[in-house]
Design an enzyme around this catalytic site. Sequence first.
Site, PDB file in Angstrom:
ATOM      1  N   ASN A   7       0.881  -1.174   0.000  1.00  0.00           N
ATOM      2  CA  ASN A   7       0.000   0.000   0.000  1.00  0.00           C
ATOM      3  C   ASN A   7       0.918   1.225   0.000  1.00  0.00           C
ATOM      4  O   ASN A   7       1.478   1.586   1.028  1.00  0.00           O
ATOM      5  CB  ASN A   7      -0.882  -0.050   1.254  1.00  0.00           C
ATOM      6  N   LYS A  14       3.397   0.749   3.019  1.00  0.00           N
ATOM      7  CA  LYS A  14       3.070  -0.279   4.018  1.00  0.00           C
ATOM      8  C   LYS A  14       3.083  -1.630   3.335  1.00  0.00           C
ATOM      9  O   LYS A  14       2.757  -1.731   2.144  1.00  0.00           O
ATOM     10  CB  LYS A  14       1.672  -0.015   4.595  1.00  0.00           C
ATOM     11  N   ARG A  90      -2.629  -2.179  -3.320  1.00  0.00           N
ATOM     12  CA  ARG A  90      -3.842  -1.424  -3.031  1.00  0.00           C
ATOM     13  C   ARG A  90      -3.862  -0.182  -3.918  1.00  0.00           C
ATOM     14  O   ARG A  90      -2.940   0.633  -3.886  1.00  0.00           O
ATOM     15  CB  ARG A  90      -3.863  -0.993  -1.574  1.00  0.00           C
ATOM     16  N   HIS A 179     -13.224   2.991  -0.303  1.00  0.00           N
ATOM     17  CA  HIS A 179     -13.225   1.983   0.784  1.00  0.00           C
ATOM     18  C   HIS A 179     -13.876   0.669   0.327  1.00  0.00           C
ATOM     19  O   HIS A 179     -14.309  -0.125   1.163  1.00  0.00           O
ATOM     20  CB  HIS A 179     -14.020   2.451   2.022  1.00  0.00           C
ATOM     21  N   ASN A 210     -10.753   7.358  10.248  1.00  0.00           N
ATOM     22  CA  ASN A 210     -10.409   8.756  10.012  1.00  0.00           C
ATOM     23  C   ASN A 210     -11.176   9.259   8.806  1.00  0.00           C
ATOM     24  O   ASN A 210     -11.705  10.355   8.792  1.00  0.00           O
ATOM     25  CB  ASN A 210      -8.916   8.862   9.763  1.00  0.00           C
ATOM     26  N   ARG A 240     -12.398  15.738   7.339  1.00  0.00           N
ATOM     27  CA  ARG A 240     -13.151  16.095   6.122  1.00  0.00           C
ATOM     28  C   ARG A 240     -14.593  16.472   6.469  1.00  0.00           C
ATOM     29  O   ARG A 240     -15.190  15.866   7.340  1.00  0.00           O
ATOM     30  CB  ARG A 240     -13.183  14.904   5.151  1.00  0.00           C
ATOM     31  N   PHE A 283     -11.380  10.567  17.281  1.00  0.00           N
ATOM     32  CA  PHE A 283     -12.654  10.351  17.974  1.00  0.00           C
ATOM     33  C   PHE A 283     -12.459  10.233  19.485  1.00  0.00           C
ATOM     34  O   PHE A 283     -13.264  10.733  20.272  1.00  0.00           O
ATOM     35  CB  PHE A 283     -13.339   9.092  17.423  1.00  0.00           C
ATOM     36  N   ARG A 284     -11.351   9.539  19.887  1.00  0.00           N
ATOM     37  CA  ARG A 284     -11.111   9.328  21.330  1.00  0.00           C
ATOM     38  C   ARG A 284     -11.026  10.658  22.076  1.00  0.00           C
ATOM     39  O   ARG A 284     -11.611  10.825  23.140  1.00  0.00           O
ATOM     40  CB  ARG A 284      -9.806   8.553  21.550  1.00  0.00           C
ATOM     41  N   GLY A 332     -15.742   2.407  14.215  1.00  0.00           N
ATOM     42  CA  GLY A 332     -16.834   1.424  14.186  1.00  0.00           C
ATOM     43  C   GLY A 332     -16.544   0.201  15.028  1.00  0.00           C
ATOM     44  O   GLY A 332     -17.429  -0.345  15.688  1.00  0.00           O
ATOM     45  N   GLU A 385      -8.534  -5.134   4.927  1.00  0.00           N
ATOM     46  CA  GLU A 385      -8.396  -4.837   3.502  1.00  0.00           C
ATOM     47  C   GLU A 385      -7.214  -5.580   2.889  1.00  0.00           C
ATOM     48  O   GLU A 385      -7.275  -6.053   1.762  1.00  0.00           O
ATOM     49  CB  GLU A 385      -8.217  -3.324   3.310  1.00  0.00           C
TER      50      GLU A 385
HETATM   51  P1  ADP Z   1      -7.831   5.337   9.076  1.00  0.00           P
HETATM   52  O1  ADP Z   1      -9.056   5.806   8.358  1.00  0.00           O
HETATM   53  O2  ADP Z   1      -6.728   6.345   9.091  1.00  0.00           O
HETATM   54  O3  ADP Z   1      -7.394   3.940   8.709  1.00  0.00           O
HETATM   55  P2  ADP Z   1      -8.749   4.160  11.582  1.00  0.00           P
HETATM   56  O4  ADP Z   1      -9.660   3.184  10.925  1.00  0.00           O
HETATM   57  O5  ADP Z   1      -7.598   3.635  12.329  1.00  0.00           O
HETATM   58  O6  ADP Z   1      -8.268   5.289  10.589  1.00  0.00           O
HETATM   59  O7  ADP Z   1      -9.650   5.039  12.562  1.00  0.00           O
HETATM   60  C1  ADP Z   1      -9.124   6.100  13.299  1.00  0.00           C
HETATM   61  C2  ADP Z   1     -10.184   6.509  14.316  1.00  0.00           C
HETATM   62  O8  ADP Z   1     -10.570   5.364  15.068  1.00  0.00           O
HETATM   63  C3  ADP Z   1      -9.720   7.558  15.301  1.00  0.00           C
HETATM   64  O9  ADP Z   1     -10.671   8.581  15.383  1.00  0.00           O
HETATM   65  C4  ADP Z   1      -9.617   6.825  16.622  1.00  0.00           C
HETATM   66  O10 ADP Z   1     -10.106   7.603  17.666  1.00  0.00           O
HETATM   67  C5  ADP Z   1     -10.445   5.595  16.451  1.00  0.00           C
HETATM   68  N1  ADP Z   1      -9.772   4.418  17.023  1.00  0.00           N
HETATM   69  C6  ADP Z   1      -8.835   3.675  16.427  1.00  0.00           C
HETATM   70  N2  ADP Z   1      -8.418   2.673  17.245  1.00  0.00           N
HETATM   71  C7  ADP Z   1      -9.104   2.806  18.386  1.00  0.00           C
HETATM   72  C8  ADP Z   1      -9.132   2.080  19.624  1.00  0.00           C
HETATM   73  N3  ADP Z   1      -8.357   1.029  19.842  1.00  0.00           N
HETATM   74  N4  ADP Z   1      -9.960   2.521  20.583  1.00  0.00           N
HETATM   75  C9  ADP Z   1     -10.749   3.573  20.378  1.00  0.00           C
HETATM   76  N5  ADP Z   1     -10.775   4.290  19.230  1.00  0.00           N
HETATM   77  C10 ADP Z   1      -9.972   3.920  18.243  1.00  0.00           C
END
Ligand code: ADP
Length: 398
Positions: A7, A14, A90, A179, A210, A240, A283-284, A332, A385
């Site tokens: 990727n 990666k 990818r 996606h 993200n 975004r 998000f955290r 999710g 993926e």
């Molecule tokens: P990307 O789209 O860059 O691949 P991810 O699928 O890793 O991103 O998602 C990133 C988001 O998911 C962030 O907002 C983060 O807060 C949340 N996130 C990722 N891992 C965790 C986790 N272990 N616990 C809680 N939130 C998480």
Amino acid sequence: MKILVINAGSSSLKYQLFDMEKGEVMSKGGCERIGAGGSITHKVPGQENYSMDVDLPTHDEALQLVFSLLTDKVHGVISGIDEISAVGHRVAHGGEKYTKSSRVDKELIDYLETIVPINPLHGPPAILGMRACLRLLPNVPQVAVFDTSFYSEIEDYRYIYALPYEYYTEDKIRRYGFHGTSHRYVSQKTAEVLGKDIKDLKMITCHLGNGSSITAVDGGKAIDTSMGFTPQEGIAMGTRSGSIDPTIIPYIMKKRNISPDEMSDVLNKKSGLLGITGLSNDFRNCLAAAQSGNKRAELALKILANGIKKHIGAYAAEMNGLDVLVFTAGIGENQSEIRRMTCENMEWLGIEIDNDKNDNFTRGVPFDITKEGSKVKVMIVPTDEEYMIALDTQSLVK
Ligand code: ADP
């Protein structure tokens, strides 16, 4: 059969090496800061991670370093590069021509060059990665797996924008969707876990990371999705904006004297959770702020959950029903709060989750959070993926 999945980003690369017989990852890692210094992190299950800073002027040097680590006496997992049977790449965008995973050849790369104008961020690095692999592994078959190809059977009335039709025919403006590899993987995995034929299921898959997108999957085929011409359309994301009234753009550009590039930067990098909260795209952090009383963080979470809810309602209407709702990707899979907020007050649509299961779910495996008696199943299904890319690569080179 051992398959290497690549990727390539503009300054990153990666990789994951799969043993397909065992269905296991033998090693994975990534190079960063290519062209501006360089570093690599290399992981082998059961061993300590190996990291180092090293000069990586181009993707060629990065790939060479990956190959030397994969075959290294101490950190390696294979004895020679000839053990790699195929490489899967990818590729975000396959345009209108590449509607399924395909062998990488000159024709494919030449076509991807022609669609760089509509895929300026992800196209050039993917092409660089494929070119580097072809140079360094000329005898190993290579396959490109496109994020857009899952959407190739979407009907025209769902992908044509209500703009002058020449924008579609002459400028390639249409909805493509992104996606797709993740939505395809989780929809197939969900059917497998439920022991059902995917042809009999109406699903909505929510990839919330993200970048976030939501897809309606009817009988295994994507029939609609939230991302469009670019991964900008749809629900609010980390940085975004998602869908907004398009007239805001020229209005604010004139009012604040913003150039097209600056505006694009605002919509892509300074909006979404970050834009609303002014705090963070993660998000955290937004959840922690909301829980300690930050009103803008609370608002951001409500905007996100409501956006997801509206798409679920719309897609259930488009499919004339819904059997399974799936949550995947960073948010999710890990954030029970967004799942709770999204599924709240959806009983009318047949969606009810068990709050206890939602809070005490097991991470990293498919997990059912449906409340007993709920008409629609609600599942958490971790995405993969890279494994989907490896599977496509395997089936194309076999
Ligand atoms: P990307 O789209 O860059 O691949 P991810 O699928 O890793 O991103 O998602 C990133 C988001 O998911 C962030 O907002 C983060 O807060 C949340 N996130 C990722 N891992 C965790 C986790 N272990 N616990 C809680 N939130 C998480």
